[in-house]
Design an enzyme around this catalytic site. Structure first.
Site, PDB file in Angstrom:
ATOM      1  N   ASP A   1       0.834  -1.199   0.000  1.00 51.88           N
ATOM      2  CA  ASP A   1       0.000   0.000   0.000  1.00 51.88           C
ATOM      3  C   ASP A   1       0.872   1.254   0.000  1.00 51.88           C
ATOM      4  OD1 ASP A   1      -2.342   1.806   0.831  1.00 51.88           O
ATOM      5  OD2 ASP A   1      -3.274  -0.164   0.885  1.00 51.88           O
TER       6      ASP A   1
ATOM      7  N   HIS B   1      -3.763   5.804   3.951  1.00 46.57           N
ATOM      8  CA  HIS B   1      -4.491   4.636   3.466  1.00 46.57           C
ATOM      9  C   HIS B   1      -3.911   3.332   4.002  1.00 46.57           C
ATOM     10  CE1 HIS B   1      -6.093   1.769   0.437  1.00 46.57           C
ATOM     11  NE2 HIS B   1      -7.110   2.613   0.370  1.00 46.57           N
TER      12      HIS B   1
ATOM     13  N   ASN C   1     -13.656  -0.191  -6.994  1.00 46.77           N
ATOM     14  CA  ASN C   1     -14.800   0.708  -6.831  1.00 46.77           C
ATOM     15  C   ASN C   1     -15.293   1.187  -8.193  1.00 46.77           C
ATOM     16  OD1 ASN C   1     -14.282   0.519  -4.046  1.00 46.77           O
ATOM     17  ND2 ASN C   1     -12.897   2.282  -4.129  1.00 46.77           N
TER      18      ASN C   1
ATOM     19  N   SER D   1     -11.308  -1.131  -0.785  1.00 47.07           N
ATOM     20  CA  SER D   1      -9.954  -1.201  -0.229  1.00 47.07           C
ATOM     21  C   SER D   1      -9.978  -1.335   1.289  1.00 47.07           C
ATOM     22  CB  SER D   1      -9.147   0.041  -0.630  1.00 47.07           C
ATOM     23  OG  SER D   1      -9.787   1.223  -0.182  1.00 47.07           O
TER      24      SER D   1
END
Length: 369
Positions: A48, A79, A171, A238
């Site tokens: 990430d 994130h 998404n 996520s």
């Protein structure tokens, strides 16, 4: 002399405190599994934006940090820290913190491959390979990319090392309405995770084109954030993926004999409420995933490669005739042996001997005269 560029690290601010238990914890109740396992001995790689290892919930949890971006290991986005917090955030309820990770005794391996929400696909592939080489038991990929030979090869490489890969299903982009399958979630063997809302239904933004394995909470999520605080109302697949990665850590700790195919099958067999488009097998169920007794035959079926039956050879007429003749001869010889074995004792009882079959007849003739 060349100077190192200064990297500005200004993540969006979070909140200092959180009140009330987040809905994913109330819905999944993963703490009920902790009497059996808390994910001890399992390493989960977070591929990430980096992880803030100084966060109170992640202090001592992050065992290694690597940077593939050429900047530094800090999470300047937040994130990756949120993802790590969902997977293995420490239980700090004694300090009044209601947020906790799914597998608090698991360990986090941070592989920074992006400085934003998306990055270079070749770098993502390198990150997956690196995580596998460092011995990760689970790899969480909370980013979506396009299909690419290097990415597919990296997934195969990790699977060959029996690493479980959990990936966000992606998404739906609201700006242009384009919907396409997300990778690496779409690759075979990868556990693709869709997002569920508090009512249990698929979130509107969750990509239904990707081949979904299971769903997990992905709307209105609360988790750790860079800088020591928390972030609320996080949306996206996520953030659904790390809930499943945490459950996989619990499974691997409790059932170390299972391979990555069997773990994927177990998650799908124990999920609840599937059937609707974009939901796969349904909402992940941590307790059932860890405790259910699945028949050994089904466990093996999950890992066994497809059986390919060999094509039947074309019969040879000449060979068949020879085989029939040999079989007939063998049957005849056997019958003769059986006949002799039955008749010989009876013949001897009547005075018959081999080589003098005519003698009894001549003697009888003389007696008549």
């Amino acid at each position: 002399p060349a100077t190192t560029p200064v990297v500005r690290c200004e993540p969006e601010p979070g909140v200092a405190e959180v009140t009330g238990e987040p809905w994913p914890q109330q819905r999944l109740r993963f703490d009920r599994v902790w009497r059996l396992t808390r994910g001890e001995g399992v390493t989960v790689a977070v591929v990430d934006s980096g992880v803030d290892a100084t966060h109170p919930q992640l202090s001592g949890v992050v065992v290694r940090q690597e940077d593939l971006t050429g900047t530094d290991r800090r999470d300047c986005v937040g994130h990756g820290t949120a993802v790590a917090g969902i997977i293995a955030g420490r239980d700090l309820t004694s300090r009044g913190v209601p947020v906790m990770g799914v597998a608090p005794d698991a360990r986090i391996l941070s592989i920074k491959q992006t400085e934003g929400r998306s990055g270079d696909v070749s770098r993502l592939a390198r990150a997956i390979r690196r995580a596998a080489d460092l011995g990760a038991d689970v790899i969480n990929v909370s980013v979506q990319a396009q299909d690419h030979p290097a990415l597919k090869s990296a997934v195969t490489y990790a699977h060959d090392k029996d690493t479980v890969i959990v990936a966000a299903a992606g998404n739906v982009k609201q700006d242009d309405g384009a919907v396409a399958a997300a990778y690496p979630a779409e690759y075979p063997g990868v556990i693709a995770v869709g997002s569920a809302s508090p009512d249990g239904a698929k979130s509107e933004f969750s990509n239904g084109v990707t081949r979904i394995s299971v769903t997990a909470p992905g709307a209105g999520i609360t988790s750790a954030w860079t800088g020591g605080g928390y972030r609320t109302e996080l949306d996206g697949t996520s953030f659904a993926a790390p809930f499943v990665s945490g459950v996989v850590a619990l499974i691997r700790a409790r059932h170390p004999e299972l391979d990555h195919w069997q773990i994927k099958r177990r998650l799908e067999r124990t999920a609840e409420g599937g059937g609707a488009a974009g939901t796969g097998a349904g909402l992940v169920n941590p307790l059932l995933a860890v405790t259910s007794v699945i028949p050994a035959t089904e466990e093996r079926e999950a890992a066994a490669p497809p059986i390919v039956l060999a094509r039947a050879p074309v019969p040879d007429a000449r060979k068949q005739a020879i085989a029939v003749a040999i079989a007939a001869g063998a049957v005849g010889a056997t019958a003769l042996v059986v006949f002799v074995a039955l008749m010989l004792p009876r013949a001897r009882g009547r005075g018959w001997r081999a080589g003098n079959a005519q003698r009894p007849a001549r003697a009888s003739a003389r007696e008549t005269r």
